[in-house]
Motif scaffolding. Structure first.
Motif, PDB file in Angstrom:
ATOM      1  N   UNK A 754       0.802  -1.222   0.000  1.00  0.00           N
ATOM      2  CA  UNK A 754       0.000   0.000   0.000  1.00  0.00           C
ATOM      3  C   UNK A 754       0.840   1.279   0.000  1.00  0.00           C
ATOM      4  N   UNK A 755       2.069   1.202   0.520  1.00  0.00           N
ATOM      5  CA  UNK A 755       2.953   2.368   0.499  1.00  0.00           C
ATOM      6  C   UNK A 755       3.322   2.734  -0.931  1.00  0.00           C
ATOM      7  N   UNK A 756       3.471   1.712  -1.764  1.00  0.00           N
ATOM      8  CA  UNK A 756       3.760   1.962  -3.187  1.00  0.00           C
ATOM      9  C   UNK A 756       2.595   2.717  -3.819  1.00  0.00           C
ATOM     10  N   UNK A 757       1.362   2.335  -3.442  1.00  0.00           N
ATOM     11  CA  UNK A 757       0.182   2.993  -4.007  1.00  0.00           C
ATOM     12  C   UNK A 757       0.218   4.491  -3.735  1.00  0.00           C
ATOM     13  N   UNK A 758       0.482   4.865  -2.486  1.00  0.00           N
ATOM     14  CA  UNK A 758       0.422   6.280  -2.127  1.00  0.00           C
ATOM     15  C   UNK A 758       1.561   7.056  -2.782  1.00  0.00           C
ATOM     16  N   UNK A 759       2.752   6.440  -2.873  1.00  0.00           N
ATOM     17  CA  UNK A 759       3.875   7.107  -3.538  1.00  0.00           C
ATOM     18  C   UNK A 759       3.598   7.276  -5.031  1.00  0.00           C
ATOM     19  N   UNK A 760       2.971   6.272  -5.622  1.00  0.00           N
ATOM     20  CA  UNK A 760       2.614   6.355  -7.039  1.00  0.00           C
ATOM     21  C   UNK A 760       1.611   7.480  -7.279  1.00  0.00           C
ATOM     22  N   UNK A 761       0.616   7.579  -6.402  1.00  0.00           N
ATOM     23  CA  UNK A 761      -0.405   8.620  -6.560  1.00  0.00           C
ATOM     24  C   UNK A 761       0.176  10.012  -6.343  1.00  0.00           C
ATOM     25  N   UNK A 762       1.082  10.153  -5.379  1.00  0.00           N
ATOM     26  CA  UNK A 762       1.718  11.461  -5.180  1.00  0.00           C
ATOM     27  C   UNK A 762       2.480  11.887  -6.427  1.00  0.00           C
ATOM     28  N   UNK A 763       3.188  10.938  -7.021  1.00  0.00           N
ATOM     29  CA  UNK A 763       3.947  11.252  -8.244  1.00  0.00           C
ATOM     30  C   UNK A 763       3.011  11.557  -9.410  1.00  0.00           C
ATOM     31  N   UNK A 764       1.907  10.822  -9.507  1.00  0.00           N
ATOM     32  CA  UNK A 764       0.936  11.094 -10.569  1.00  0.00           C
ATOM     33  C   UNK A 764       0.336  12.489 -10.424  1.00  0.00           C
ATOM     34  N   UNK A 765       0.078  12.907  -9.191  1.00  0.00           N
ATOM     35  CA  UNK A 765      -0.421  14.264  -8.969  1.00  0.00           C
ATOM     36  C   UNK A 765       0.606  15.302  -9.419  1.00  0.00           C
ATOM     37  N   UNK A 766       1.872  15.056  -9.114  1.00  0.00           N
ATOM     38  CA  UNK A 766       2.933  15.974  -9.549  1.00  0.00           C
ATOM     39  C   UNK A 766       3.021  16.029 -11.071  1.00  0.00           C
ATOM     40  N   UNK A 767       2.868  14.866 -11.707  1.00  0.00           N
ATOM     41  CA  UNK A 767       2.911  14.820 -13.178  1.00  0.00           C
ATOM     42  C   UNK A 767       1.724  15.553 -13.777  1.00  0.00           C
ATOM     43  N   UNK A 769       0.256  18.104 -12.532  1.00  0.00           N
ATOM     44  CA  UNK A 769       0.505  19.541 -12.393  1.00  0.00           C
ATOM     45  C   UNK A 769       1.590  20.010 -13.361  1.00  0.00           C
ATOM     46  N   UNK A 770       2.692  19.262 -13.426  1.00  0.00           N
ATOM     47  CA  UNK A 770       3.850  19.695 -14.214  1.00  0.00           C
ATOM     48  C   UNK A 770       3.745  19.357 -15.696  1.00  0.00           C
ATOM     49  N   UNK A 771       2.974  18.315 -16.026  1.00  0.00           N
ATOM     50  CA  UNK A 771       2.851  17.900 -17.432  1.00  0.00           C
ATOM     51  C   UNK A 771       1.366  17.690 -17.772  1.00  0.00           C
ATOM     52  N   UNK A 772       0.591  18.755 -17.808  1.00  0.00           N
ATOM     53  CA  UNK A 772      -0.868  18.613 -17.970  1.00  0.00           C
ATOM     54  C   UNK A 772      -1.296  18.021 -19.308  1.00  0.00           C
ATOM     55  N   UNK A 773      -0.373  17.944 -20.270  1.00  0.00           N
ATOM     56  CA  UNK A 773      -0.726  17.403 -21.578  1.00  0.00           C
ATOM     57  C   UNK A 773      -0.793  15.872 -21.576  1.00  0.00           C
ATOM     58  N   UNK A 774      -0.272  15.233 -20.534  1.00  0.00           N
ATOM     59  CA  UNK A 774      -0.293  13.769 -20.477  1.00  0.00           C
ATOM     60  C   UNK A 774      -1.682  13.261 -20.102  1.00  0.00           C
ATOM     61  N   UNK A 775      -1.970  12.013 -20.512  1.00  0.00           N
ATOM     62  CA  UNK A 775      -3.294  11.432 -20.285  1.00  0.00           C
ATOM     63  C   UNK A 775      -3.253  10.508 -19.064  1.00  0.00           C
ATOM     64  N   UNK A 776      -4.357  10.510 -18.280  1.00  0.00           N
ATOM     65  CA  UNK A 776      -4.365   9.779 -17.020  1.00  0.00           C
ATOM     66  C   UNK A 776      -5.517   8.775 -16.898  1.00  0.00           C
ATOM     67  N   UNK A 777      -6.027   8.275 -18.007  1.00  0.00           N
ATOM     68  CA  UNK A 777      -7.025   7.188 -18.014  1.00  0.00           C
ATOM     69  C   UNK A 777      -8.162   7.461 -17.030  1.00  0.00           C
ATOM     70  N   UNK A 778      -8.961   8.475 -17.305  1.00  0.00           N
ATOM     71  CA  UNK A 778      -9.952   8.939 -16.328  1.00  0.00           C
ATOM     72  C   UNK A 778     -11.008   7.885 -16.005  1.00  0.00           C
ATOM     73  N   UNK A 779     -11.343   7.041 -16.970  1.00  0.00           N
ATOM     74  CA  UNK A 779     -12.317   5.978 -16.678  1.00  0.00           C
ATOM     75  C   UNK A 779     -11.746   4.980 -15.676  1.00  0.00           C
TER      76      UNK A 779
END
Length: 978
Positions: A754-767, A769-779
């Protein structure tokens, strides 16, 4: 050590010196003299070094043949099309040609990610030659002539699109960044020569050859590119570069950059200006072709006319570029220079409107063709200066190719529906051009303002404030503004501009950069040396030479690189002297500089016996007794091995990973990253887990570029990869601006830790913000939110059940002492509470991938506040932000999270079932959380209740028992600390 081992006789700089004449005097001897004279001329004039000459000449010949072919094909096919279909069919051809070109440019970027580039480029050349030969045969034998001409016209657009772009991608692979800046001007001269030669050749041959036969000439010229390209790849790429290094040099071209452009106003305005200019150019081309076709009805005469003026335009553009561009852009600035091309076309359009003659059509064509490739191109490049180089590289091909195709189609539609549809003459096109020029100038005005904003952001200023160091294209030359930054900016601003100046290589910056060699900041001194590296004609060797004694290592190395580049007449003797210097600091820095400079040049490596020097340095280190000298010599050797990517000495880097001195380990990590060798990726990942080396290990991995994502993705899926390493992988991938890195981090949400999950999500949030053109599979994100909400409710019900059991246990205990079962249950409760906190954060981090991250994260921080009003306001804000279905599901959960304790009423409001003790344990044991499973098994072991035995049947192995014992030890240590 014998000094004779180091001595390498330099090549004669004077071609007139006598050579020992061989016994077989004659042709061979004369050829040797000519070859040496040619080498001397190229070395003196273009600074082609040993080991570069063959590569550069072959690449120059390659682009010469490609552009010559393009000019012949363009003038021939254009003439055939107009004489076959008439000028009225050109607009439809614009539209039809744009569609496959746009599709191919999109598909092509995906193909590049999957197939070897050398196979793609050879296949393109072979296919192009075959297409020319087949269609030319159809035309000569009058088979499907009309169809063949139309297909040829469409294919010409695709040919121009693929072959030229592929050539420059190949050039970026063959030459490293420094070689490219030094040699691309020389190689580009081949393109200019091809532009002049191809059109004039077509014009001359058209007087005694048919247009159809000219196509065989073009096919023959292009066919020569096939063996040249194969030889270049086999000799200059395959033996020296891994796939990951090739991928890095290709940059991020595998990904479609349209979202990158749309999320940047600067790039959007730039794309619009280029698009409008292409539409105008197509309308000008139509007018020019229409007027010319009225004067020349014979296809051979029309081919000759088009060929002559295509080459003449190349000459005029070259003259403007050489003698006018730098003066205009330098004096008037980019703001004014941007308006010169539309102003020139505007004058031509007005003249053609008043005098619809051939001379007026030629004049507007000259205004468009000459200014576009000279003054306007230079102004546009200056305008793109604030955009990061990586983003420019990734979007340039798309803007040059896709926008060109799209705009060509728009021009065709304008001609079809307005000019032809309303039966207007060519004069009406002038009015459309004038209207489009108004749009063009409006966006040129907007991009001037955006230029200032971008520069301020890149130099660390706010959007609202301006400092005297900010360049202003509206009131001065851009160059003048940049010079002001070099004079009065702070360290970060000066470093930023020095790097940008390296892209421009304008000699007017020379004095300002030179003065920075004595700046107190070592960072600025080092960057100034890197910028001066590219100024060939004004060497400052006397000023740079003392810097080899500089206290800062990076300044020393940059000084050696400069001296190696600019000491032309005594380059080898000078470097030989530095490499044999008695001061080990000087000789070590010289070795590092030489390794960096000769990385992709086997000839120069052999010239300096680089491998032999490294081996001898290794022997010296082994015999060294002084600890300080020993470590500094090791450090320099590690850097040299990394810069040269010397596989035979990789064992030196590997052994340094385990050195007790952290400085040596960090140097080894840096060296491993410089090698770009995949064998170092696993140990670098392992280094992430040590906080002493985390930062350097991450930097080393990022040095691999976009190509590192796939190897990392494969490694973290292997069963033996440590969870503490996997947890840190997202912090690396979040800095790689690619869709592959997003997808890899998203995959980590399925990891068992579960620690990996939270670290992954924190990094995804940073991405996000910093790279808004990338796609994040909203479905998929929505589905994960639902799963997390269900997990939260399930954990909440188990927590409530366990708290009830704990309370009941305390009621029946007469003594205040805790039993082993109480300790185990208390540990489970704390772990469940911690998991619910993590669960709640994951929900918000996921929401930050569906909704604006900048809005969601402050709401989560508000919920964590100790102030009740902030927590209530956060829930209200979220309620207004969420969609109906999410609002209905999430708000009750969050209201429960606001409570100080869990009540039965709150559980009932959530409509969740309270499980009994057996169901609690069963639920947790069926989950993925290993630590929760251990806590449950440990608790069951202390209840001594036989009814739980069925739950233990899958956990009877020795491995599981060892994990339980480990958990028990951890729990005992925790209790002792309390």
């Amino acid at each position: 050590m014998s000094s004779s081992l180091y001595f390498i006789s330099p090549a004669p700089d004077d071609p007139s010196q006598t050579y020992p004449k061989p016994h077989s005097a004659g042709i061979a001897y004369t050829m040797t003299i000519y070859q040496e004279a040619l080498r001397y001329f190229l070395r003196k004039t273009f600074d082609l070094r040993e080991g570069e000459m063959k590569r550069a000449l072959l690449m120059q010949l390659n682009i010469f043949l490609i552009i010559s072919t393009l000019l012949i094909v363009k003038s021939t096919v254009q003439a055939l099309f107009v004489t076959t279909y008439g000028k009225e069919s050109l607009p439809l051809a614009f539209v039809i040609a744009a569609i496959p070109a746009a599709i191919i440019s999109t598909v092509y970027s995906r193909v590049l990610a999957r197939l070897a580039f050398n196979k793609i480029i050879v296949a393109t050349l072979v296919g192009s030659v075959a297409m020319m030969a087949i269609l030319a045969t159809f035309l000569i034998f009058d088979v499907w002539t009309s169809w063949a001409v139309y297909v040829f016209y469409i294919w010409m657009t695709i040919f121009a699109l693929l072959c030229t772009s592929q050539f420059w991608i190949l050039a970026n692979i063959v030459f490293n960044a420094r070689e490219a800046k030094r040699l691309f001007g020389f190689i580009g001269a081949g393109a200019i020569a091809g532009g002049i030669f191809g059109g004039y050749l077509a014009s001359a041959l058209a007087t005694f050859m048919t247009s159809e036969s000219l196509l065989f000439v073009a096919a023959g010229l292009l066919a020569l590119c096939i063996p040249i390209t194969r030889h270049i790849w086999a000799e200059s790429v395959a033996p020296m570069q891994q796939h990951i290094q090739q991928k890095k040099r290709m940059g991020g071209i595998q990904e479609h950059p349209i979202l990158l452009i749309l999320h940047s106003r600067h790039l959007t305005y730039l794309a619009i200006i280029i698009g409008v200019s292409v539409i105008v150019a197509k309308l000008v081309e139509y007018q020019y072709t229409a007027v010319a076709s009225e004067h020349f009805t014979d296809s051979e005469e029309l081919t000759s006319f088009f060929g002559f003026w295509l080459s003449t335009l190349s000459i005029i553009s070259l003259l403007v570029q050489l003698f006018i561009t730098h003066r205009v852009v330098g004096v008037f600035g980019v703001g004014t220079s941007l308006f010169l091309l539309p102003a020139g076309i505007l004058v031509g359009a007005i003249l053609l409107l008043m005098f619809p003659a051939l001379w007026a059509a030629i004049l507007i064509r000259i205004a468009d063709g000459s200014l576009k490739q000279s003054i306007n191109k230079s102004a546009t490049e200056l305008l793109a200066l604030p955009i990061p180089t990586d983003i420019k590289n990734r979007t340039k091909s798309f803007i040059d190719v896709f926008i060109d195709c799209f705009a060509s189609g728009i021009a065709g539609l304008i001609l079809i529906f307005i000019v032809i549809g309303l039966d207007l003459d060519t004069r009406a096109i002038c009015l459309i051009i004038i209207a489009l020029i108004a749009v063009w100038m409006y966006f040129a005005y907007l991009i001037r303002r955006e230029y200032i904003r971008s520069f301020k952001l890149r130099m660390g200023e706010s959007q609202e404030t301006a400092t005297p160091a900010t360049p202003d294209p509206g009131h001065e030359s851009v160059l003048g503004g940049l010079m002001r930054v070099l004079e009065s900016g702070d360290e970060g601003q000066i470093v930023f501009v020095l790097r940008k100046v390296g892209e421009l290589q304008d000699k007017r910056f020379f004095g300002h950069i030179r003065s920075l060699l004595h700046h107190p900041s070592p960072r600025i001194r080092s960057e100034a040396l890197r910028a001066l590296y590219f100024y060939k004609n004004d060497p400052v060797i006397e000023e740079v030479e003392p810097l080899i004694q500089d206290d800062d290592e990076s300044v020393k190395i940059s000084a050696f690189e400069y001296l190696l580049e600019h000491s032309r007449d005594d380059r080898y003797q000078r470097m030989e002297r530095y490499l044999r210097d008695e001061d080990y600091r000087v000789s070590g820095a010289a070795l590092v500089g030489l390794a960096k400079e000769t990385r992709d040049n086997p000839g120069l490596k052999q010239r300096f016996a680089l491998e032999q020097r490294r081996n001898e340095r290794l022997e010296e280190i082994v015999e060294e007794d002084d600890p300080e000298k020993f470590n500094l010599m090791r450090s320099d050797l590690l850097k040299a091995i990394g810069q040269a990517s010397c596989m035979r000495l990789f064992f030196v880097i590997e052994s340094a990973f385990h050195d007790p001195d952290p400085m040596i380990v960090n140097t080894a990590i840096e060296a491993a990253g410089k090698t770009l060798h995949l064998s170092f990726v696993p140990p670098l990942l392992e280094m992430l887990a040590d906080e002493r080396y985390f930062s350097n290990a991450r930097t080393a991995l990022l040095h691999y570029g976009h190509g590192i994502v796939e190897p990392i993705s494969q490694l973290i899926k292997e069963p033996g990869t440590r969870p503490d390493v996997v947890r840190l992988v997202p912090s690396v991938l979040e800095h790689i601006d690619s869709q592959a890195s997003v997808d890899c981090v998203l995959d980590l949400l399925d990891h068992e830790d579960p620690t990996v999950h939270i670290e992954a999500l924190r990094s995804l949030n940073n991405m996000r913000i910093n790279h808004p053109h990338l796609r994040f599979q909203k479905k998929a994100i929505m589905q994960r939110i639902l799963e997390e909400v269900k997990l939260y409710q399930s954990t909440l019900s188990v927590l409530y059940s366990q708290k009830k059991l704990r309370a009941e246990s305390l009621m029946h205990v007469l003594t205040p002492e805790e039993t082993a079962e109480d300790v185990a249950r208390e540990a489970l409760l704390k772990l469940l509470e911690a998991r619910m906190d993590g669960n709640l954060e994951r929900i918000f981090r996921l929401l930050g991938l569906k909704y604006p991250t900048e809005d969601i994260l402050p709401i989560y921080e508000g919920l964590q506040s100790n102030k009740p009003d902030l927590r209530i306001n956060a829930v209200e804000f979220l309620e207004n932000l969420l969609d109906g279905s999410l609002k209905k599901m999430l708000i009750p959960v969050l209201e429960t999270a606001l409570l100080d304790g869990i009540t039965e009423e709150a559980i009932q409001n959530l409509d969740i079932r309270i499980p009994d003790e057996y169901a609690c344990y069963e639920t947790l044991l069926l989950g993925k959380d290993v630590k929760l499973k251990m806590a449950v098994l440990y608790l069951i072991g202390h209840t001594h209740d036989q009814k739980f035995m069925p739950l233990l049947k899958d956990y009877s192995s020795s491995h599981d028992q060892m994990q339980i014992h480990a958990y028990a030890s951890e729990l005992r240590i925790e209790n002792q600390c309390r």
